[in-house]
Design a protein around this motif. Structure first.
Motif, PDB file in Angstrom:
ATOM      1  N   UNK A   1      -5.673 -25.975  35.697  1.00 40.55           N
ATOM      2  CA  UNK A   1      -6.013 -27.180  36.464  1.00 40.55           C
ATOM      3  C   UNK A   1      -5.511 -27.062  37.904  1.00 40.55           C
ATOM      4  N   UNK A   2      -4.299 -26.536  38.066  1.00 38.10           N
ATOM      5  CA  UNK A   2      -3.759 -26.360  39.424  1.00 38.10           C
ATOM      6  C   UNK A   2      -4.583 -25.331  40.201  1.00 38.10           C
ATOM      7  N   UNK A   3      -4.946 -24.237  39.522  1.00 40.89           N
ATOM      8  CA  UNK A   3      -5.752 -23.208  40.177  1.00 40.89           C
ATOM      9  C   UNK A   3      -7.133 -23.761  40.552  1.00 40.89           C
ATOM     10  N   UNK A   4      -7.716 -24.554  39.669  1.00 41.34           N
ATOM     11  CA  UNK A   4      -9.039 -25.126  39.946  1.00 41.34           C
ATOM     12  C   UNK A   4      -8.992 -26.054  41.156  1.00 41.34           C
ATOM     13  N   UNK A   5      -7.945 -26.900  41.232  1.00 42.91           N
ATOM     14  CA  UNK A   5      -7.816 -27.815  42.371  1.00 42.91           C
ATOM     15  C   UNK A   5      -7.739 -27.043  43.681  1.00 42.91           C
ATOM     16  N   UNK A   6      -6.986 -25.941  43.662  1.00 45.47           N
ATOM     17  CA  UNK A   6      -6.872 -25.104  44.863  1.00 45.47           C
ATOM     18  C   UNK A   6      -8.205 -24.443  45.191  1.00 45.47           C
ATOM     19  N   UNK A   7      -8.883 -23.871  44.184  1.00 45.71           N
ATOM     20  CA  UNK A   7     -10.157 -23.179  44.421  1.00 45.71           C
ATOM     21  C   UNK A   7     -11.253 -24.137  44.862  1.00 45.71           C
ATOM     22  N   UNK A   8     -11.243 -25.361  44.343  1.00 48.48           N
ATOM     23  CA  UNK A   8     -12.255 -26.342  44.765  1.00 48.48           C
ATOM     24  C   UNK A   8     -12.151 -26.637  46.255  1.00 48.48           C
ATOM     25  N   UNK A   9     -10.926 -26.713  46.752  1.00 49.54           N
ATOM     26  CA  UNK A   9     -10.739 -26.943  48.189  1.00 49.54           C
ATOM     27  C   UNK A   9     -11.190 -25.715  48.984  1.00 49.54           C
ATOM     28  N   UNK A  10     -10.904 -24.528  48.469  1.00 51.52           N
ATOM     29  CA  UNK A  10     -11.318 -23.289  49.146  1.00 51.52           C
ATOM     30  C   UNK A  10     -12.842 -23.192  49.214  1.00 51.52           C
ATOM     31  N   UNK A  11     -13.517 -23.542  48.112  1.00 48.56           N
ATOM     32  CA  UNK A  11     -14.980 -23.470  48.075  1.00 48.56           C
ATOM     33  C   UNK A  11     -15.603 -24.437  49.068  1.00 48.56           C
ATOM     34  N   UNK A  12     -14.951 -25.571  49.273  1.00 48.65           N
ATOM     35  CA  UNK A  12     -15.489 -26.578  50.187  1.00 48.65           C
ATOM     36  C   UNK A  12     -15.328 -26.162  51.642  1.00 48.65           C
ATOM     37  N   UNK A  13     -14.358 -25.305  51.908  1.00 44.07           N
ATOM     38  CA  UNK A  13     -14.124 -24.867  53.288  1.00 44.07           C
ATOM     39  C   UNK A  13     -15.005 -23.675  53.639  1.00 44.07           C
ATOM     40  N   UNK A  14     -14.944 -23.271  54.897  1.00 48.87           N
ATOM     41  CA  UNK A  14     -15.686 -22.101  55.387  1.00 48.87           C
ATOM     42  C   UNK A  14     -14.727 -20.955  55.727  1.00 48.87           C
ATOM     43  N   UNK A  15     -13.605 -20.906  55.015  1.00 51.57           N
ATOM     44  CA  UNK A  15     -12.578 -19.895  55.292  1.00 51.57           C
ATOM     45  C   UNK A  15     -13.124 -18.473  55.161  1.00 51.57           C
ATOM     46  N   UNK A  16     -13.875 -18.213  54.080  1.00 49.87           N
ATOM     47  CA  UNK A  16     -14.407 -16.868  53.865  1.00 49.87           C
ATOM     48  C   UNK A  16     -15.387 -16.486  54.964  1.00 49.87           C
ATOM     49  N   UNK A  17     -16.255 -17.426  55.339  1.00 53.83           N
ATOM     50  CA  UNK A  17     -17.230 -17.148  56.401  1.00 53.83           C
ATOM     51  C   UNK A  17     -16.527 -16.933  57.739  1.00 53.83           C
ATOM     52  N   UNK A  18     -15.467 -17.720  57.972  1.00 51.11           N
ATOM     53  CA  UNK A  18     -14.725 -17.552  59.224  1.00 51.11           C
ATOM     54  C   UNK A  18     -14.077 -16.163  59.284  1.00 51.11           C
ATOM     55  N   UNK A  19     -13.416 -15.755  58.201  1.00 51.95           N
ATOM     56  CA  UNK A  19     -12.731 -14.463  58.223  1.00 51.95           C
ATOM     57  C   UNK A  19     -13.731 -13.322  58.442  1.00 51.95           C
ATOM     58  N   UNK A  20     -14.934 -13.467  57.883  1.00 50.61           N
ATOM     59  CA  UNK A  20     -15.973 -12.444  58.079  1.00 50.61           C
ATOM     60  C   UNK A  20     -16.432 -12.420  59.540  1.00 50.61           C
ATOM     61  N   UNK A  21     -16.700 -13.603  60.093  1.00 48.20           N
ATOM     62  CA  UNK A  21     -17.201 -13.687  61.481  1.00 48.20           C
ATOM     63  C   UNK A  21     -16.142 -13.278  62.492  1.00 48.20           C
ATOM     64  N   UNK A  22     -14.905 -13.711  62.273  1.00 49.35           N
ATOM     65  CA  UNK A  22     -13.859 -13.368  63.238  1.00 49.35           C
ATOM     66  C   UNK A  22     -13.570 -11.879  63.168  1.00 49.35           C
ATOM     67  N   UNK A  23     -13.718 -11.298  61.963  1.00 49.49           N
ATOM     68  CA  UNK A  23     -13.543  -9.845  61.841  1.00 49.49           C
ATOM     69  C   UNK A  23     -14.578  -9.093  62.655  1.00 49.49           C
ATOM     70  N   UNK A  24     -15.830  -9.543  62.587  1.00 47.22           N
ATOM     71  CA  UNK A  24     -16.887  -8.908  63.370  1.00 47.22           C
ATOM     72  C   UNK A  24     -16.634  -9.077  64.865  1.00 47.22           C
ATOM     73  N   UNK A  25     -16.145 -10.272  65.257  1.00 46.61           N
ATOM     74  CA  UNK A  25     -15.877 -10.527  66.668  1.00 46.61           C
ATOM     75  C   UNK A  25     -14.753  -9.634  67.193  1.00 46.61           C
ATOM     76  N   UNK A  26     -13.678  -9.520  66.415  1.00 44.77           N
ATOM     77  CA  UNK A  26     -12.559  -8.663  66.822  1.00 44.77           C
ATOM     78  C   UNK A  26     -13.014  -7.208  66.910  1.00 44.77           C
ATOM     79  N   UNK A  27     -13.843  -6.788  65.954  1.00 44.47           N
ATOM     80  CA  UNK A  27     -14.370  -5.421  65.978  1.00 44.47           C
ATOM     81  C   UNK A  27     -15.168  -5.175  67.250  1.00 44.47           C
TER      82      UNK A  27
END
Length: 469
Positions: A340-366
């Motif tokens: 339940x604790x893991x699900x609550x954390x993952x639900x917030x992660x899924x709602x955010x754009x953290x993964x997309x940001x890390x991908x885009x910022x990686x391309x920008x830094x490159x």
């Protein structure tokens, strides 16, 4: 004079993610162990490889080259020499590990050695296959610059056939379809947009701080600078998908990933309690680094869709990173509380754009600062966290390659500065998680694997008890 010019024009630039994985600090090779039911017919296997889609794929028939300015490119070769890519390895238990009791341990010890000391040569396309005839196992080694787990698994499936149906390709599951009417109210849409914005801002800020100086408090499972060079050990945690599905149903809208991270949280908690000479404080955070597929369609992909330039599910390394904070909670009566604790954390992660940001910022830094800076920032994030985790959905039906049924699929990669890296792949009702560790830090990975397996069984018992009530 026209021939060299034409050859240069045909060179294809390496993608930003590919360039980062080719840096010495992040030189990543994916090692996939494929267990087979029958003894390996090497000649039949080579013939099957020659006819497969793998050697026809542009990435698998291209050399990694640099031009006079140091820019990385892929240069196609006219023909792939299979004999330069397929090696038969004759090993015994004494060759690899004197205490090995079975073929699984022999294979795991062999993979652990590959994870540290065996980079791929650049005088040929960046892949090779090691044939362990005595163990009835193939080790498929593919450089991460060629593609991510989703891309490579989708390609691998085109080389296989269904057991009992030798002319049929594996199923990859239904594609997402559009046309579903959105009945969400305007207020709900606005509120969701506010949540997405706030969560993205918070998580992105935390990700940036992790790449600079914020780090987990040191424990007996912590890695760090240059730990990627330390000798490795490898163990396998084995789960039944049926058990994971039973547990996920015990929590509303639960997923397999919710179960997996609940298992990891519970398993690491009990392992820390066993290993640590001093008591770990309640709520101690150990942060994971997870790779998330950012394609519009999740799961396995049709290879023809991956190869289309205009496709939203393109071939390559289409993933971002997210931070996964898990916590040490040993005084929990209900094992499902970890999920339940893991699900609550993952639900917030899924709602955010953290993964997309890390991908885009990686391309920008490159693009702005080059691959060395991008690799350095990525290295710092790894040094400042506690473990790496990935989960790739594999085929759920039994497959065969070269008419030899596959008994298991297991994946690990080149060692990182984490003391623990975990890669889970599901296949035919099972989910095997390879646990690669720095053996001077974690000398008993089999114990850690059992901690994870016991955590799932406890959750299963709790789920069955809740169902009866």
């Amino acid at each position: 004079m026209s021939s060299p010019k034409k050859e240069v024009e045909e060179d294809e630039p390496v993608t930003p993610a590919g360039r980062m994985f080719l840096q010495p600090e992040m030189d990543q090779v994916i090692n996939c162990a494929i267990g087979l039911q029958h003894p390996i017919d090497l000649q039949a296997f080579k013939e099957a490889i020659k006819k497969s889609m793998m050697v026809q794929h542009p990435r698998f028939r291209s050399l990694y080259v640099k031009d006079k300015h140091g820019r990385e490119h892929w240069r196609k070769v006219k023909e792939v020499d299979i004999d330069k890519h397929v090696f038969e390895q004759s090993i015994t238990k004494d060759d690899v590990c004197k205490v090995a009791d079975d073929d699984e341990e022999v294979v795991n010890e062999y993979l652990a050695d590959l994870a540290v000391s065996s980079p791929l040569k650049t005088d040929k396309p960046l892949w090779e296959i090691h044939v362990l005839r005595d163990q009835k196992c193939l080790i498929l080694r593919i450089h991460h610059s060629l593609g991510d787990g989703v891309s490579l698994m989708s390609l691998f499936l085109t080389c296989c056939r269904r057991v009992g149906h030798p002319d049929e390709l594996p199923n990859i599951g239904p594609a997402l379809t559009g046309g579903i009417k959105d009945t969400t109210s305007i207020f709900a849409k606005v509120w969701r947009l506010v949540l997405v914005s706030l969560l993205t801002l918070v998580f992105v800020l935390k990700f940036i701080l992790r790449s600079l100086w914020v780090k987990d408090e040191k424990t007996v499972i912590s890695g760090g600078y240059e730990v990627e060079l330390w000798p490795r050990k490898l163990a396998t945690a084995k789960f039944k998908l049926e058990d994971m599905k039973l547990v996920k149903k015990a929590v509303n809208n639960g997923t397999i990933n919710d179960v997996l991270f609940g298992v990891i949280s519970s398993g690491l908690t009990r392992y820390l309690d066993m290993r640590s000479s001093k008591e770990i404080k309640e709520g101690h955070q150990f942060t994971g680094l997870a790779m998330v597929n950012i394609r519009q369609q999740p799961g396995l992909q049709d290879l023809s869709d991956l190869m289309k330039n205009e496709s939203l599910s393109r071939w390559g390394n289409q993933f971002g990173f997210i931070l996964l904070p898990l916590y040490h909670h040993k005084d929990i009566d209900d094992p499902l509380q970890y999920m339940r604790r893991a699900k609550a954390m993952l639900d917030r992660k899924k709602l955010s754009l953290e993964a997309h940001f890390s991908y885009r910022i990686g391309k920008l830094v490159m693009s702005l600062l080059g691959p060395k800076v991008a690799a350095l920032l990525n290295y710092r994030v790894i040094c400042n966290t506690s473990f790496t985790i990935s989960n790739v959905v594999g085929p759920q039906e039994e497959l065969m390659f070269a008419e030899n049924p596959i008994t298991y699929l297991r994946v690990n990669s080149t060692s990182l500065s984490h003391a623990i890296t975990m890669h889970m792949v599901s296949y035919a009702g099972n989910a095997d998680m390879q646990i690669l560790v720095a053996k001077e830090i974690i000398p008993d990975p089999q114990v850690l694997a059992k901690c994870f397996q016991d955590a799932l069984l406890e959750m299963k018992d709790a789920a069955m008890g809740a169902k009866i009530q």
